[in-house]
Design a protein around this motif. Structure first.
Motif, PDB file in Angstrom:
ATOM      1  N   GLY A   1       0.796  -1.215   0.000  1.00 19.95           N
ATOM      2  CA  GLY A   1       0.000   0.000   0.000  1.00 19.95           C
ATOM      3  C   GLY A   1       0.828   1.264   0.000  1.00 19.95           C
ATOM      4  O   GLY A   1       1.922   1.324  -0.567  1.00 19.95           O
ATOM      5  N   ILE A   2       0.297   2.294   0.670  1.00 19.32           N
ATOM      6  CA  ILE A   2       0.895   3.630   0.566  1.00 19.32           C
ATOM      7  C   ILE A   2       1.426   4.128   1.906  1.00 19.32           C
ATOM      8  O   ILE A   2       1.548   5.339   2.121  1.00 19.32           O
ATOM      9  CB  ILE A   2      -0.123   4.642  -0.012  1.00 19.32           C
ATOM     10  CG1 ILE A   2      -1.346   4.778   0.911  1.00 19.32           C
ATOM     11  CG2 ILE A   2      -0.564   4.227  -1.410  1.00 19.32           C
ATOM     12  CD1 ILE A   2      -2.280   5.928   0.532  1.00 19.32           C
ATOM     13  N   ILE A   3       1.769   3.218   2.806  1.00 23.28           N
ATOM     14  CA  ILE A   3       2.281   3.648   4.106  1.00 23.28           C
ATOM     15  C   ILE A   3       3.664   4.269   3.980  1.00 23.28           C
ATOM     16  O   ILE A   3       3.935   5.337   4.512  1.00 23.28           O
ATOM     17  CB  ILE A   3       2.310   2.473   5.104  1.00 23.28           C
ATOM     18  CG1 ILE A   3       0.879   2.066   5.466  1.00 23.28           C
ATOM     19  CG2 ILE A   3       3.084   2.854   6.367  1.00 23.28           C
ATOM     20  CD1 ILE A   3       0.798   0.914   6.439  1.00 23.28           C
ATOM     21  N   ARG A   4       4.567   3.616   3.271  1.00 27.73           N
ATOM     22  CA  ARG A   4       5.949   4.093   3.152  1.00 27.73           C
ATOM     23  C   ARG A   4       6.310   4.153   1.670  1.00 27.73           C
ATOM     24  O   ARG A   4       6.649   3.131   1.063  1.00 27.73           O
ATOM     25  CB  ARG A   4       6.893   3.151   3.911  1.00 27.73           C
ATOM     26  CG  ARG A   4       8.278   3.731   4.151  1.00 27.73           C
ATOM     27  CD  ARG A   4       9.185   2.696   4.801  1.00 27.73           C
ATOM     28  NE  ARG A   4       8.740   2.334   6.140  1.00 27.73           N
ATOM     29  CZ  ARG A   4       9.138   2.950   7.253  1.00 27.73           C
ATOM     30  NH1 ARG A   4       9.967   3.968   7.179  1.00 27.73           N
ATOM     31  NH2 ARG A   4       8.696   2.546   8.435  1.00 27.73           N
ATOM     32  N   VAL A   5       6.217   5.338   1.097  1.00 29.50           N
ATOM     33  CA  VAL A   5       6.379   5.489  -0.354  1.00 29.50           C
ATOM     34  C   VAL A   5       7.414   6.570  -0.655  1.00 29.50           C
ATOM     35  O   VAL A   5       7.874   7.296   0.226  1.00 29.50           O
ATOM     36  CB  VAL A   5       5.031   5.846  -1.009  1.00 29.50           C
ATOM     37  CG1 VAL A   5       4.071   4.662  -0.931  1.00 29.50           C
ATOM     38  CG2 VAL A   5       4.406   7.084  -0.371  1.00 29.50           C
ATOM     39  N   HIS A   6       7.772   6.676  -1.936  1.00 26.14           N
ATOM     40  CA  HIS A   6       8.801   7.634  -2.342  1.00 26.14           C
ATOM     41  C   HIS A   6       8.246   9.021  -2.639  1.00 26.14           C
ATOM     42  O   HIS A   6       9.007   9.989  -2.663  1.00 26.14           O
ATOM     43  CB  HIS A   6       9.532   7.120  -3.583  1.00 26.14           C
ATOM     44  CG  HIS A   6      10.348   5.889  -3.341  1.00 26.14           C
ATOM     45  ND1 HIS A   6      11.269   5.796  -2.331  1.00 26.14           N
ATOM     46  CD2 HIS A   6      10.369   4.691  -3.982  1.00 26.14           C
ATOM     47  CE1 HIS A   6      11.842   4.595  -2.367  1.00 26.14           C
ATOM     48  NE2 HIS A   6      11.311   3.903  -3.350  1.00 26.14           N
ATOM     49  N   GLN A   7       6.959   9.123  -2.889  1.00 29.20           N
ATOM     50  CA  GLN A   7       6.363  10.406  -3.250  1.00 29.20           C
ATOM     51  C   GLN A   7       4.988  10.540  -2.598  1.00 29.20           C
ATOM     52  O   GLN A   7       4.189   9.606  -2.633  1.00 29.20           O
ATOM     53  CB  GLN A   7       6.227  10.516  -4.775  1.00 29.20           C
ATOM     54  CG  GLN A   7       5.569  11.802  -5.255  1.00 29.20           C
ATOM     55  CD  GLN A   7       5.386  11.823  -6.765  1.00 29.20           C
ATOM     56  OE1 GLN A   7       6.225  11.323  -7.515  1.00 29.20           O
ATOM     57  NE2 GLN A   7       4.297  12.406  -7.215  1.00 29.20           N
ATOM     58  N   PHE A   8       4.738  11.697  -2.017  1.00 31.84           N
ATOM     59  CA  PHE A   8       3.435  11.948  -1.394  1.00 31.84           C
ATOM     60  C   PHE A   8       3.230  13.459  -1.318  1.00 31.84           C
ATOM     61  O   PHE A   8       4.135  14.241  -1.621  1.00 31.84           O
ATOM     62  CB  PHE A   8       3.362  11.318   0.004  1.00 31.84           C
ATOM     63  CG  PHE A   8       4.442  11.792   0.955  1.00 31.84           C
ATOM     64  CD1 PHE A   8       4.214  12.852   1.818  1.00 31.84           C
ATOM     65  CD2 PHE A   8       5.682  11.162   0.974  1.00 31.84           C
ATOM     66  CE1 PHE A   8       5.205  13.292   2.680  1.00 31.84           C
ATOM     67  CE2 PHE A   8       6.689  11.595   1.837  1.00 31.84           C
ATOM     68  CZ  PHE A   8       6.446  12.662   2.691  1.00 31.84           C
ATOM     69  N   ASP A   9       2.043  13.858  -0.918  1.00 31.36           N
ATOM     70  CA  ASP A   9       1.736  15.281  -0.799  1.00 31.36           C
ATOM     71  C   ASP A   9       1.460  15.633   0.658  1.00 31.36           C
ATOM     72  O   ASP A   9       0.996  14.788   1.441  1.00 31.36           O
ATOM     73  CB  ASP A   9       0.540  15.647  -1.680  1.00 31.36           C
ATOM     74  CG  ASP A   9       0.913  15.641  -3.157  1.00 31.36           C
ATOM     75  OD1 ASP A   9       1.222  16.721  -3.676  1.00 31.36           O
ATOM     76  OD2 ASP A   9       0.923  14.568  -3.777  1.00 31.36           O
TER      77      ASP A   9
END
Length: 421
Positions: free
Chosen positions: A270-278
C-alpha cells in the motif's frame, strides 16, 4: 548549529544532550578544541595585521637605511600575515565542520533513548470495534477505484502509485480542508519549490545522518525536498525578519520525495511508506522565548485536524535518539490503523529552537534593535498517509466508506464512498 556561547558556558549540557540521543559526547570536546584553535588563529592574525599597520606608518616616515630595513621587515611580516590568515581560514573551516556535526541541544524533559523509548502523553478517541472482517487501506482503495499500484510501479518503480478517481479527489479534499484551517488560523499559504540548493538543504539539517533519504540531482546540484519545511526555512535565509507582531507562520503545500533508504522490506504494502506523497506543512518563525508555546499551538492545530477527520490517535513525546539533528523536541500524533491493530505516525511537530536559523542566518531585532537569532518550528497538518486511517476507521460491512462530516463539503457533499469493483 550550536550557539558557541552556550558551548563555552555549559559544555556539559551539550554532552548530556549527546548521551540522551545515544550520540558520542566526545563531539562536544572536538567542537571545544576547534573553537579554541580558531580563537587562537584569529588572535594571532589580528596581532600580525595590527603590527603590519603600525609598520606601514613607520615606513612612511622613515628614510635611507632605516627605510630599507623596515621594508625588508615588511615583506617578512606580509608573509607571516598571509600564513596566519590561511591558518585562520583553515580554523574557520574546522570549526564550521565541528559545529555542523553536532545535533541540536535536546530540551530538558525529552525522554532519553531511541525509537521505542517515546512517552505517550495522551489518547484521544476510541478505536472502533468491527463485527465484520476488517479490510486494510489497500483493499479499500482498490475496491473504490482510488489507486493503481501496478501501473505506478510500471511507470516509476516500487513504492510509487497513481491515486485515481475518488482517491485523487479524497486527497485533494483532505489537503484543501487542512490548508483552509491553516489560513483561518493566520498562516500564509505557500506553494514552494520542491528543488532546493545544497546550502538550504544543509541549513535545515537534512544532509547529516539522514542524507541517504534525500534525492539529489547531481547534474544540477539541487535536492528534491522530503518536506516543505526545507524551502520554507530557506525562505528567509540571510534576512532580518520582523517578529514585533508575534510569530510569522507559513503553510506549505507541496509534493515530497523520500528515498526510504534502509527501509527495505518495511511497509511494502500500500501507501504507508512510499517515495512520493503530498503534504501540508506548517512552519513558524518566532522569538526563542516564545518557541515552547508556539510548539504547543502547532500541536493543537494538528489535534484539531485529526478531530475533524474523526480518527482515534495518541500523542507521543519522541525520545531524544529519534529526534533528527535539527529538533530539540518533537511530538508525534499517531493514528489508529485497524488492520494493523496499532497506532502509526500521522503528524510530527518539532521545535528546532535556533538551530536552523543560526545555520541559515535568520534573525530578528530585539527591543533594543539588536539582531538576534530566531527560532523555527514545523508541524504536519495533513499528508497522503492520512488516507489510510480515514478509510480504515470509517469502513462499513459492504465495503463502502463513510466520509467524515467535516470533509464532506470538500467532496461535493458526498457522505459515502461506494465500491466500484
Amino acid at each position: 548549529m550550536i550557539d558557541l556561547k552556550l558551548l563555552r558556558e555549559d559544555p556539559e549540557a551539550l554532552r548530556a544532550s549527546q548521551r540522551a540521543r545515544g550520540e558520542d559526547p566526545g563531539a562536544v570536546d572536538v567542537l571545544l578544541a576547534a573553537d579554541e584553535s580558531r580563537r587562537e588563529a584569529v588572535g594571532r592574525a589580528d596581532v600580525l595585521r595590527a603590527e603590519q599597520r603600525q609598520l606601514g606608518k613607520k615606513i612612511g616616515a622613515a628614510r635611507g637605511d632605516e627605510r630599507a630595513e623596515l621594508l625588508t621587515h615588511g615583506k617578512e611580516l606580509a608573509a607571516a600575515v598571509k600564513e596566519a590568515e590561511a591558518a585562520q581560514a583553515q580554523a574557520d573551516e574546522a570549526l564550521a565542520a565541528a559545529q555542523r556535526a553536532l545535533p541540536n541541544l535536546v530540551i530538558p524533559g525529552v525522554p532519553e533513548g531511541g525509537e521505542d523509548d517515546y512517552v505517550v502523553l495522551d489518547h484521544v478517541g476510541t478505536p472502533p470495534e468491527f463485527d465484520f472482517e476488517v479490510r486494510d487501506h489497500l483493499e479499500l482503495l482498490e475496491s473504490l477505484g482510488a489507486v493503481d499500484m501496478e501501473r505506478g510501479a510500471k511507470v516509476s518503480g516500487a513504492r510509487f502509485f497513481f491515486l485515481t478517481g475518488i482517491g485523487a479527489q479524497l486527497q485533494l479534499a483532505l489537503l484543501t480542508m487542512a490548508m483552509n484551517k491553516a489560513v483561518a488560523a493566520g498562516f500564509t499559504m505557500m506553494i514552494p519549490p520542491v528543488l532546493v540548493k545544497p546550502e538550504i538543504m544543509e541549513g535545515t539539517g537534512f544532509l547529516g545522518a539522514h542524507a541517504s533519504e534525500v534525492y539529489r540531482l547531481r547534474e544540477d546540484d539541487l535536492y528534491l525536498v522530503g518536506t516543505s519545511e526545507v524551502p520554507l526555512a530557506g525562505y528567509h535565509a540571510g534576512e532580518i525578519i520582523d517578529l514585533s507582531a508575534g510569530p510569522r507562520r507559513y503553510a506549505g503545500w507541496s509534493t515530497c520525495f523520500r528515498r526510504e533508504a534502509g527501509s527495505y522490506g518495511k511497509d511494502t504494502r500500500g501507501i504507508i511508506r512510499v517515495h512520493q506523497f503530498d503534504k501540508i506543512e506548517m512552519f513558524s518563525y518566532c522569538r526563542p522565548e516564545d518557541a515552547a508555546d508556539e510548539h504547543q499551538r502547532l500541536l493543537g492545530w494538528e489535534k484539531d485536524m485529526l478531530a475533524a477527520v474523526e480518527v482515534p490517535y495518541r500523542v507521543i513525546d519522541t525520545a531524544a535518539g529519534d529526534l533528527g539533528a535539527s529538533a530539540a523536541r518533537k511530538f508525534d500524533c499517531e493514528g489508529w490503523v485497524p488492520s494493523q491493530g496499532r497506532y502509526r505516525e500521522l503528524t510530527s511537530t518539532s521545535n528546532c529552537t535556533t538551530f536552523q536559523a543560526r545555520r541559515l542566518n535568520i534573525r530578528y531585532r530585539d527591543e533594543d534593535g539588536k539582531p538576534q537569532t530566531a527560532a523555527t518550528l514545523n508541524g504536519t497538518l495533513a499528508t497522503t498517509r492520512w488516507l489510510i486511517p480515514i478509510l480504515e476507521n470509517h469502513q462499513q460491512p459492504d465495503g463502502s466508506v463513510r466520509v467524515p462530516k467535516a470533509l464532506q463539503p470538500f467532496l461535493g457533499g458526498r457522505d459515502i464512498l461506494e465500491p466500484v469493483r
